[in-house]
Design an enzyme around this catalytic site. Structure first.
Site, PDB file in Angstrom:
ATOM      1  N   GLU A 222      44.376  55.502  39.429  1.00 25.31           N
ATOM      2  CA  GLU A 222      44.604  56.191  38.456  1.00 25.31           C
ATOM      3  C   GLU A 222      45.684  55.455  37.648  1.00 25.31           C
ATOM      4  OE1 GLU A 222      45.087  60.377  39.358  1.00 25.31           O
ATOM      5  OE2 GLU A 222      45.955  60.907  37.409  1.00 25.31           O
ATOM      6  N   ASP A 247      44.329  58.615  32.961  1.00 25.05           N
ATOM      7  CA  ASP A 247      45.072  59.801  32.697  1.00 25.05           C
ATOM      8  C   ASP A 247      45.851  59.914  31.640  1.00 25.05           C
ATOM      9  OD1 ASP A 247      46.214  62.280  33.292  1.00 25.05           O
ATOM     10  OD2 ASP A 247      47.232  61.531  35.028  1.00 25.05           O
TER      11      ASP A 247
HETATM   12  C1  MUC Z   1      49.316  63.112  37.507  1.00 24.69           C
HETATM   13  O1  MUC Z   1      49.727  62.218  36.895  1.00 24.69           O
HETATM   14  O2  MUC Z   1      48.084  63.140  37.672  1.00 24.69           O
HETATM   15  C2  MUC Z   1      48.663  65.508  39.189  1.00 24.69           C
HETATM   16  C3  MUC Z   1      48.877  65.615  40.672  1.00 24.69           C
HETATM   17  C4  MUC Z   1      50.270  65.089  40.784  1.00 24.69           C
HETATM   18  O3  MUC Z   1      50.470  65.325  42.031  1.00 24.69           O
HETATM   19  O4  MUC Z   1      50.836  64.872  39.897  1.00 24.69           O
HETATM   20  C5  MUC Z   1      49.943  65.301  38.532  1.00 24.69           C
HETATM   21  C6  MUC Z   1      50.358  64.309  37.568  1.00 24.69           C
HETATM   22 MG    MG Z   2      47.773  61.043  36.897  1.00 27.41          MG
END
Ligand code: MUC
Ligand code: MG
Length: 386
Positions: A222, A247
């Protein structure tokens, strides 16, 4: 015409069950901005704007969101018709640039109120549900490999989560990959392991890191690089090493469209707050579906209100190949809902009552709100720091 008579914004601080270590910050508590819209028909709509680490993650902080709503949103809301949520949102968009998190909280509250008024769940306003429960993963972010493995084993044993996201990007790549590999080795086929780099790598590091992650059995990476390096995301995806998810770069339908056209991601992490609201998140979904991009339901680690608002949106998605991460309330020591959300068998049940289908625990809110006279000081134990 149903007037909004009062706009209430409340800052609520809730400790986390353990430090949550991300590339850009370590969270010891979560700060919520809870919104209540009191309407003249007696209906009260609730919403939530929450972010991660003050201003460490996004451009809006909880305190800034409260200030923006109290000062600039309120006059527009007080002049609007609460039974016409889209009209109010259009009026807000005309006068207020950006402020996606604040707009999301207001839209949530308007739709909650409208749903309560009409006896209809928010997901029904959004096209109706394709599912009543959502697969939900857990983020392992204690900062310690052994602790993370023990945490994951416990989650699998009680059938709460069998997919895990690991927060990396703070340490040298080799150390991060060793951490991911050790967890994958310990859990084997019992779990899907993904990582979130939170933009911490440059493109060269990302290409190297992604190859190493693929070798240790990681399923998804991600936002490995800056939200601004879209051409880089395009090149990393074209390398075809491991699926790549956008994201932070997705701040609404325009970004989603650009990523889709460029082929800059295999998966979109849809977040209602980053998108600018529930309807905007639906537009992101539509773009992904049209472009053949897979979907994942993201979180800003909201408490119960924001989590349920997200759940209503994601429940309408026809395909949701990578599940969701709607575990926010489980990361907090305190429950703010009268009836906690139901997690079990690796899914979250989406409430079905009118509006969001939830009720705030007023006593807990009164106790936890930052301006409460009796509020305890949340101190961070020295042992947890650093
Ligand atoms: C993100 O960047 O995805 C989502 C789950 C987590 O632990 O942090 C968030 C932020
Ligand atoms: Mg993230």
């Amino acid at each position: 015409m149903i007037a909004v008579e009062k706009v209430e914004t409340i800052i609520v601080d809730v400790p986390t069950i353990r430090p949550h270590v991300l590339a850009m910050t370590t969270m010891y508590r979560q700060t919520l901005c809870i919104v209540r819209l009191h309407c003249c028909d007696g209906v009260v709509g609730i919403g939530e704007a929450t972010t991660i680490g003050g201003l460490a993650y996004g451009e809006e902080s909880p305190e800034g969101i409260k200030l923006a709503i109290d000062t600039y949103f309120s006059p527009i809301l007080l002049a609007g018709d609460a039974s016409r949520p889209a009209m109010i949102m259009a009026a807000l968009d005309t006068s207020i640039v950006g402020n996606h998190f604040a707009k999301c909280a207001i839209e949530t509250a308007l739709l909650d109120a409208q749903g309560k008024r009409c006896g209809m769940a928010v997901s029904e306003f959004l096209g109706g549900r394709a599912r009543d429960s959502l697969p939900v993963l857990w983020t392992l972010a204690s900062g310690n490999t052994a602790k993370d493995i023990a945490e994951a084993e416990a989650m699998i044993a009680c059938r709460r989560h069998n997919a895990f996201k690991l927060k990396i990007g703070k340490r040298p790549v080799a150390d991060d990959v060793a951490h991911v590999g050790a967890i994958k080795k310990a859990l084997g086929d019992k779990a899907s392991i993904r990582v979130d780099v939170n933009m911490a790598w440059d493109e060269t590091t990302a290409l190297k890191g992604m190859k190493m992650l693929a070798d240790v059995g990681c399923d998804l990476v991600e936002q490995p690089i800056s939200r601004n390096n879209r051409a880089g995301m395009e090149r990393l995806r074209a390398a075809g090493v491991i699926p790549i998810m956008a994201d932070e770069a997705l701040r609404g339908p325009v970004d989603a469209y650009d990523h889709a056209v460029r082929g800059a991601a295999d998966v979109f992490a849809v977040k209602i707050e980053q998108s600018g609201g529930l309807i905007a998140a639906k537009a992101v979904q539509a773009i992904a579906d049209a472009a053949g991009v897979a979907l994942y339901g993201g979180t800003m680690l909201e408490a119960g209100v924001g989590t349920v608002a997200s759940a209503h949106v994601f429940a309408t998605f026809g395909t949701l190949s990578f599940g969701t991460e709607l575990f926010g309330p489980l990361l907090l020591t305190e429950e703010i809902l009268e009836t906690p959300l139901t997690y079990g068998d690796f899914v979250l049940q989406v409430p079905s009552g009118p509006g969001l289908g939830i009720t705030l625990d007023e006593d807990r809110i009164a106790f936890l709100r930052r301006d409460a006279l009796s509020r305890p000081t949340i101190s961070i134990p020295a042992a947890q720091k650093g």
